[in-house]
Design a protein around this motif. Structure first.
Motif, short mmCIF file in Angstrom:
data_model
loop_
_atom_site.label_atom_id
_atom_site.label_comp_id
_atom_site.label_asym_id
_atom_site.label_seq_id
_atom_site.Cartn_x
_atom_site.Cartn_y
_atom_site.Cartn_z
N GLY A 58 2.42 -54.28 4.36
CA GLY A 58 2.52 -53.13 5.26
C GLY A 58 2.19 -51.85 4.52
O GLY A 58 2.20 -51.80 3.28
N GLN A 59 1.90 -50.81 5.28
CA GLN A 59 1.57 -49.51 4.70
C GLN A 59 2.18 -48.40 5.55
O GLN A 59 2.18 -48.49 6.78
CB GLN A 59 0.05 -49.33 4.61
N VAL A 60 2.67 -47.36 4.88
CA VAL A 60 3.17 -46.16 5.56
C VAL A 60 2.39 -44.98 5.01
O VAL A 60 2.25 -44.82 3.79
CB VAL A 60 4.68 -45.97 5.35
N TRP A 61 1.87 -44.14 5.92
CA TRP A 61 1.04 -43.00 5.52
C TRP A 61 1.58 -41.72 6.13
O TRP A 61 2.07 -41.71 7.25
CB TRP A 61 -0.40 -43.21 5.98
N ALA A 62 1.45 -40.64 5.35
CA ALA A 62 1.91 -39.34 5.83
C ALA A 62 0.92 -38.26 5.41
O ALA A 62 0.27 -38.36 4.36
CB ALA A 62 3.29 -39.01 5.25
N ILE A 118 2.37 -45.34 0.99
CA ILE A 118 3.08 -46.42 0.31
C ILE A 118 2.42 -47.72 0.78
O ILE A 118 2.48 -48.06 1.97
CB ILE A 118 4.58 -46.43 0.65
N ILE A 119 1.76 -48.41 -0.14
CA ILE A 119 0.97 -49.60 0.19
C ILE A 119 1.65 -50.81 -0.40
O ILE A 119 1.85 -50.89 -1.63
CB ILE A 119 -0.46 -49.47 -0.39
N LEU A 166 10.38 -47.50 6.25
CA LEU A 166 10.20 -46.21 5.60
C LEU A 166 9.51 -45.18 6.49
O LEU A 166 9.02 -44.16 6.01
CB LEU A 166 9.42 -46.37 4.29
N THR A 167 9.47 -45.42 7.78
CA THR A 167 8.88 -44.43 8.69
C THR A 167 9.87 -43.31 9.02
O THR A 167 9.49 -42.35 9.69
CB THR A 167 8.41 -45.10 10.00
N ASP A 168 11.07 -43.42 8.55
CA ASP A 168 12.02 -42.32 8.63
C ASP A 168 11.71 -41.35 7.49
O ASP A 168 11.60 -41.76 6.33
CB ASP A 168 13.45 -42.85 8.48
N PRO A 169 11.51 -40.08 7.78
CA PRO A 169 11.09 -39.12 6.74
C PRO A 169 11.98 -39.11 5.50
O PRO A 169 11.48 -39.07 4.38
CB PRO A 169 11.13 -37.78 7.48
N PHE A 204 11.44 -42.28 3.52
CA PHE A 204 10.10 -42.23 2.94
C PHE A 204 10.12 -41.42 1.65
O PHE A 204 9.64 -41.86 0.60
CB PHE A 204 9.14 -41.62 3.96
N MET A 205 10.68 -40.22 1.71
CA MET A 205 10.71 -39.36 0.52
C MET A 205 11.62 -39.92 -0.56
O MET A 205 11.28 -39.86 -1.75
CB MET A 205 11.14 -37.95 0.92
N ASN A 206 12.75 -40.48 -0.18
CA ASN A 206 13.66 -41.05 -1.18
C ASN A 206 13.01 -42.22 -1.92
O ASN A 206 13.20 -42.39 -3.13
CB ASN A 206 14.97 -41.50 -0.53
N PHE A 207 12.25 -43.04 -1.18
CA PHE A 207 11.56 -44.16 -1.82
C PHE A 207 10.58 -43.64 -2.87
O PHE A 207 10.48 -44.19 -3.98
CB PHE A 207 10.82 -44.99 -0.77
#
Length: 562
Positions: free
Chosen positions: A196-200, A239-240, A249-252, A255-258
């Motif tokens: 999975g991937q999360v992008w901002a 995050i890839i 990690l789609t919670d802001p 996401f930042m803490n990670f």
């Protein structure tokens, strides 16, 4: 224009694929209507990289200068030692373009990065010059086609229903769009369930925009931050995960803490997360690209891993391939059989692109034991793309049912399709190949031009290479006569080229001296032989022949000849 086709072409989806399709059609004078279900234009970075072939298409469509004004160079990659996250491990280039040569000068251009929302804005501005504006909050619900057109049902603003009659539909509404489903086209391929991937898009303080920053845990994830170029401090952050799914990690805050915990960079300040999206990697393509008068292109037809930067670039080529064919059929200058070549040409290309990007996908996270400080000159290192085919300049359609090649190569169709993406670098040019560029063409007034400035997306260009022999004039005149008698008015331009002098000027044609021999060299023209090359509006070679009969055969596959 045929009476049956007084209605517009409907483009469903206003991303890059749909906008290029609409712009290409508008340049042909075809009425276009573009709808998108979004209520406002998005402001997300999304796809950013433009490969060389896309830049050539931008040139042909007249948008390249606007693109270059705002695009940015690709920054160097820099990975960091963990823990700590500040000591550089490696600094390297993600992508090294091929050597600049006269037939592909576009690869010298360093400005290849631009956020997708900015790119779409450029395309929309050019469309507006043709009187075409995007209809937002308008989605396709249903369609019903017959021999003369398509009846579509649209919904506006989530409430109002409209029925409209259109000539054709081009579905560029993405992987979740409805057009693909309405024509019964099915996605085939795989989903990377464990990944999975999360992008901002975010404002970040404490990073240099000079580098594309990377922090990785081998075999698990890569954290990436790259300045997106639209404003100081604006970064595209991702995050890839491979065998790791950051879906939570789609919670802001999470996401930042990670990022803080896994980079050690608690000095970084995140402000204004403008977008935060999750993506599950899917590698798929459809079993068919059209049904009757309805076509699909881009993400509606194929979904790529982001590695190799092929998705957006391949999608733009879909549209550029389809538009000129659809324009000829719309105007009644070609039969509908021409449209089947869209699928025949693009489907094998996309299949090979998917195979290559899938191979790269496994290297977006470093492997256990991969030397951290060694840059290997191969195609398997972590985020190191060394496959020159990624520039998409070698994509070809040599097996296409509409090309005519007097330089027959004796290769069977299956083998030709297997080289649809990798092509034949360094070999002779054949029908179905990209038309090489060549500078140094001088006319009798001393004005200089190049092949790619002669080519236009609204017509065929007939390049006649003259051997400047006593018996050549008669054959050249025969080719010109055939072009004029068989090609509909306004659909071809004829240019005569010679090695040693400006050739004889004929009425309605242009004549050029190939001053430095680049054109004769790029097209591998034999000495002492008249050679005729028909370059299609999408800048691919439709015919490589030696006489009027060969050109006639090609025209019979393109135009509706009485």
């Amino acid at each position: 224009m045929s009476k049956a086709n007084a209605n517009p072409v409907l483009v469903v989806g206003a991303g890059p694929t749909g906008l290029i399709a609409a712009l290409s059609l508008a340049k042909h004078g075809i009425p276009v209507r573009v709808v998108d279900k979004l209520t406002a234009f998005h402001t997300a970075t999304r796809g950013t990289g433009a490969h060389a072939r896309s830049l050539e298409i931008y040139h042909f469509l007249g948008v390249l200068d606007d693109y270059l004004r705002v695009a940015e160079p690709l920054p160097e990659m820099r990975s960091y030692e963990l823990p700590g996250g500040t000591e550089p491990l490696r600094t390297w280039k993600l992508w090294v373009p091929s050597e600049v040569t006269p037939d592909k000068p576009i690869v010298a251009n360093p400005k290849i990065m631009l956020g997708q929302y900015s790119l779409e804005g450029i395309f929309r501005d050019h469309l507006a010059r043709h009187g075409v504006n995007i209809e937002l909050a308008t989605e396709l619900l249903d369609l019903e086609q017959d021999a003369n057109g398509v009846k579509v049902t649209l919904r506006r603003d989530g409430a109002h229903t409209e029925e409209a009659r259109v000539a054709y539909v081009i579905g560029t509404d993405g992987a979740r769009g409805v057009t693909r489903k309405l024509i019964g086209s099915k996605f085939e391929g795989e989903t990377k369930d464990a990944d999975g991937q999360v992008w901002a898009d975010a404002e970040v303080e404490g990073l240099s925009p000079q580098y594309w920053h990377l922090w990785s845990q081998p075999e698990k994830f890569t954290i990436t931050m790259r300045a997106n170029g639209d404003s100081e401090g604006h970064y595209h952050v991702g995050i890839i995960g491979i065998n790791y799914d950051p879906v939570d990690l789609t919670d802001p805050e999470k996401f930042m803490n990670f990022i803080f915990e896994n980079t050690g960079r608690r000095d970084l300040k995140f402000k204004n997360l403008r977008s935060l999206t999750y993506w599950k990697p899917k590698i798929r393509m459809v079993n068919k690209f059209y049904s009757g008068r309805v076509f699909i292109a881009g993400d509606a037809a194929h979904i790529h891993a982001p590695t190799g930067g092929q998705g957006l670039n391949a999608s733009i080529q879909d549209s550029f391939n389809l538009a000129w064919k659809l324009a000829l059929v719309y105007k009644g200058l070609a039969t509908s059989q021409l449209l089947s070549s869209y699928e025949a040409e693009r489907l094998p290309v996309v299949a090979e692109i998917l195979a290559n990007t899938t191979a790269l996908y496994n290297h977006i996270v470093p492997r256990d034991g991969e030397p951290a400080k060694e840059v290997k000159n191969d195609k398997t290192a972590f985020l190191q793309w060394r496959n020159q085919a990624l520039a998409q300049l070698d994509i070809n359609y040599r097996w296409s049912p509409i090309v005519v090649d007097a330089r027959e190569n004796g290769i069977d169709e299956a083998t030709l399709k297997a080289r649809a993406f990798l092509g034949y670098p360094g070999e002779d040019v054949h029908a179905g190949d990209r038309a090489p560029d060549a500078p140094g063409l001088t006319n009798e007034s001393g004005q200089e031009t190049r092949i790619h400035d002669i080519l236009k997306p609204t017509r065929h260009t007939i390049l006649i290479f003259s051997p400047e022999t006593d018996d050549a004039d008669k054959m050249i005149d025969s080719v010109i006569s055939t072009s004029r008698s068989l090609a509909p008015d306004g659909t071809v331009e004829i240019d005569v080229l010679a090695r040693y002098n400006v050739p004889k000027t004929r009425e309605g044609t242009a004549a050029y001296h190939d001053t430095n021999g680049h054109a004769f060299g790029a097209y591998h023209i034999e000495e002492g032989k008249v050679t005729v090359i028909a370059v299609r509006p999408d800048a691919y070679i439709g015919a490589f022949v030696y006489d009027a009969a060969g050109l006639q055969t090609y025209f019979s596959r393109i135009f509706q000849i009485a």
